[in-house]
Design an enzyme around this catalytic site. Structure first.
Site, short mmCIF file in Angstrom:
data_model
loop_
_atom_site.label_atom_id
_atom_site.label_comp_id
_atom_site.label_asym_id
_atom_site.label_seq_id
_atom_site.Cartn_x
_atom_site.Cartn_y
_atom_site.Cartn_z
N ARG A 58 0.84 -1.21 0.00
CA ARG A 58 0.00 0.00 0.00
C ARG A 58 0.87 1.26 0.00
O ARG A 58 0.48 2.30 -0.48
CB ARG A 58 -0.98 0.01 1.19
CG ARG A 58 -1.76 1.32 1.34
CD ARG A 58 -3.06 1.20 2.15
NE ARG A 58 -2.92 0.40 3.34
CZ ARG A 58 -2.33 0.81 4.47
NH1 ARG A 58 -1.84 2.03 4.58
NH2 ARG A 58 -2.24 -0.01 5.50
N TYR A 111 -16.89 14.45 -15.43
CA TYR A 111 -17.31 13.05 -15.31
C TYR A 111 -18.34 12.94 -14.17
O TYR A 111 -18.18 13.59 -13.13
CB TYR A 111 -16.05 12.22 -15.02
CG TYR A 111 -16.33 10.76 -14.83
CD1 TYR A 111 -16.71 9.96 -15.89
CD2 TYR A 111 -16.22 10.18 -13.57
CE1 TYR A 111 -16.97 8.62 -15.71
CE2 TYR A 111 -16.48 8.83 -13.39
CZ TYR A 111 -16.85 8.06 -14.47
OH TYR A 111 -17.11 6.74 -14.28
N ASP A 183 -8.13 16.80 -15.33
CA ASP A 183 -8.37 15.40 -15.66
C ASP A 183 -8.05 15.24 -17.15
O ASP A 183 -8.78 15.75 -18.00
CB ASP A 183 -9.83 15.05 -15.34
CG ASP A 183 -10.17 13.59 -15.60
OD1 ASP A 183 -9.50 12.97 -16.44
OD2 ASP A 183 -11.13 13.08 -14.98
N LYS A 208 -8.97 3.87 -18.98
CA LYS A 208 -9.36 4.24 -20.33
C LYS A 208 -8.16 4.05 -21.27
O LYS A 208 -7.65 2.96 -21.37
CB LYS A 208 -9.90 5.67 -20.32
CG LYS A 208 -10.92 5.94 -19.18
CD LYS A 208 -12.20 5.15 -19.29
CE LYS A 208 -13.07 5.22 -18.04
NZ LYS A 208 -13.39 6.55 -17.54
C1 PLP Z 1 -13.89 7.11 -16.32
C2 PLP Z 1 -13.49 8.46 -15.94
C3 PLP Z 1 -13.18 8.78 -14.61
C4 PLP Z 1 -13.29 7.77 -13.49
O1 PLP Z 1 -12.38 6.72 -13.64
P1 PLP Z 1 -12.59 5.24 -13.03
O2 PLP Z 1 -11.35 4.54 -13.45
O3 PLP Z 1 -13.84 4.71 -13.64
O4 PLP Z 1 -12.72 5.41 -11.55
C5 PLP Z 1 -12.76 10.06 -14.32
N1 PLP Z 1 -12.67 11.00 -15.28
C6 PLP Z 1 -12.98 10.74 -16.58
C7 PLP Z 1 -12.86 11.83 -17.59
C8 PLP Z 1 -13.40 9.47 -16.94
O5 PLP Z 1 -13.71 9.22 -18.22
#
Ligand code: PLP
Length: 394
Positions: A58, A111, A183, A208
């Protein structure tokens, strides 16, 4: 971790720790919860930070560490912290920098779960949140208060692909001594590096494009040495959304092809966006790669290309939208994005359901909006699939 190699090379080599014992080409997977100390003194020294070495996964793991160094190099940032999910990255970056009584400014459309975190969770802990139109610098300035600590945004925005000017927002944040968080999930460092515009922290859902193969949920936070150390030693250590070494290993495998995958995602998406824009049953297409999109002026400057996500509205109602999605054969009905497989979803009832209808409309997310993540299949097959379903719209 800044190194001067090109990003295609960094995606394969940066952060690599040579396996001196066996010379393994692939990254060794240290699938272990804990690390054995030579003796009591060594354990004590590691806990005290007086000796190098791992303690417990961790707190850090050699496989995960390679991923952190690789993504940090690609973003042009000092360091990174790997997290269990993208939301682990968003919450880690925010919770480490906000305390009760502080104020946060976010773009209106983000998101869905990032919106829920800010609007429903942080407010429970006495953190104030203002949602503003990030396209309007005067509105951002007007929202700033003496207790504003963080500005958070996505660009392009999930799901409606609005693009914001990172240099303007970076400058406003620096002028007021506010930490800026972007992000960067939609574009990845291959297409956009927010650090160049003075942004302090970059977060990703590594679920992603970074991983790209639809088999992991994970996240990562990039920033200065000081910020990453702070995030690791507070939120990640004590709240605990850290990444599994196995997930780090899979993401490094995916990262090697990220630059060439992004090229294909973008070229497929450009052709599909043009096809959609010219179709009589499509009323609007949101894709910054199209000349008609207000974000187009940022292509070639802030962003190398527009990425692989497209949103559009069809000439139909909510039920007709469901029928349209149900007729798709090659596109799978699924949330997520950035995979080899093309995906289609309906933000209002799926990814952005944490918004009320009123909040959604104010954020520019209509009930009839459809979002696709363009995959790596042959583009003619993808267009044929969209075409057969669009033709049946009444
Ligand atoms: C999917 C997504 C998230 C969240 O990510 P997870 O891996 O599902 O927790 C945050 N920001 C954006 C732009 C996303 O597409």
């Amino acid at each position: 971790m800044s190194d001067s190699k090109h990003i295609e090379t960094q995606a394969i080599h940066s952060g690599r720790i040579n396996d001196e014992q066996f010379g393994s080409l692939a990254t060794p997977l240290y699938q272990t919860s804990t690390f054995i100390f030579d003796n009591a003194q060594q354990g004590a020294d590691r806990f005290a930070g007086e000796a190098e070495g791992y303690i417990y996964s961790r707190l850090g793991n050699p496989t995960t560490r390679q991923l952190e160094m690789r993504v940090a190099a690609m973003e042009g940032m000092d360091d990174a912290a790997a997290t269990a999910t993208g939301m682990g990255a968003v919450s880690g970056a925010l919770l480490a920098n906000l305390s009760c009584g502080d104020h946060l400014i976010s773009s209106k459309a983000v998101y869905g779960c990032s919106f829920a975190l800010m609007n429903h969770q942080l407010t429970r802990w006495g953190i104030e949140v203002s949602f503003v139109d990030m396209a309007n610098p005067a509105e951002i300035e007007a929202a700033i208060k003496p207790n504003t600590k963080v500005i958070f945004l996505e660009t392009p925005v999930n799901p409606n692909l609005a693009v914001y000017d990172l240099s303007v927002i970076g400058q406003i944040a620096q002028k007021h001594n506010i930490i800026s968080v972007v992000d960067n999930t939609f574009l990845t460092p291959v297409l956009q590096q927010p650090k160049k515009y003075g942004i302090d922290i970059v977060v990703h859902s590594a679920t992603k494009y970074l991983n790209g193969h639809g088999d992991v949920v994970a996240g990562i936070i990039c920033g200065s040495n000081e910020m990453i150390m702070n995030i690791k030693m507070t939120v990640l250590k004590d709240i605990g959304a850290t990444m599994s070494p196995h997930d780090a290993w899979l993401i490094m495998r995916g990262l090697k092809t990220l630059p060439i995958r992004m090229e294909r995602h973008c070229s497929n998406a450009e052709k599909i966006a043009e096809f959609l824009e010219s179709h009589e049953n499509v009323s609007h297409v949101y894709y910054p790669g199209l000349k008609s999109h207000p974000g187009h002026k940022f292509i070639g400057t802030q962003m190398k290309a527009a990425g692989g996500v497209i949103a559009f509205e069809i000439n139909s109602d909510l039920a007709g939208g469901g029928d349209f999605i149900n007729r798709m054969q090659l596109f799978s009905i699924a949330v997520s994005l950035g995979d080899a497989e093309s995906l289609i979803q309906h933000p209002a009832s799926m990814t952005h359901s944490p918004y009320t209808q009123e909040e959604r409309l104010a954020a520019g997310i209509s009930d009839s909006l459809i979002r696709i993540s363009v995959g790596l299949e042959n583009v003619d097959d993808l267009i044929a699939d969209l075409s057969q379903s669009l033709a049946l719209i009444k």
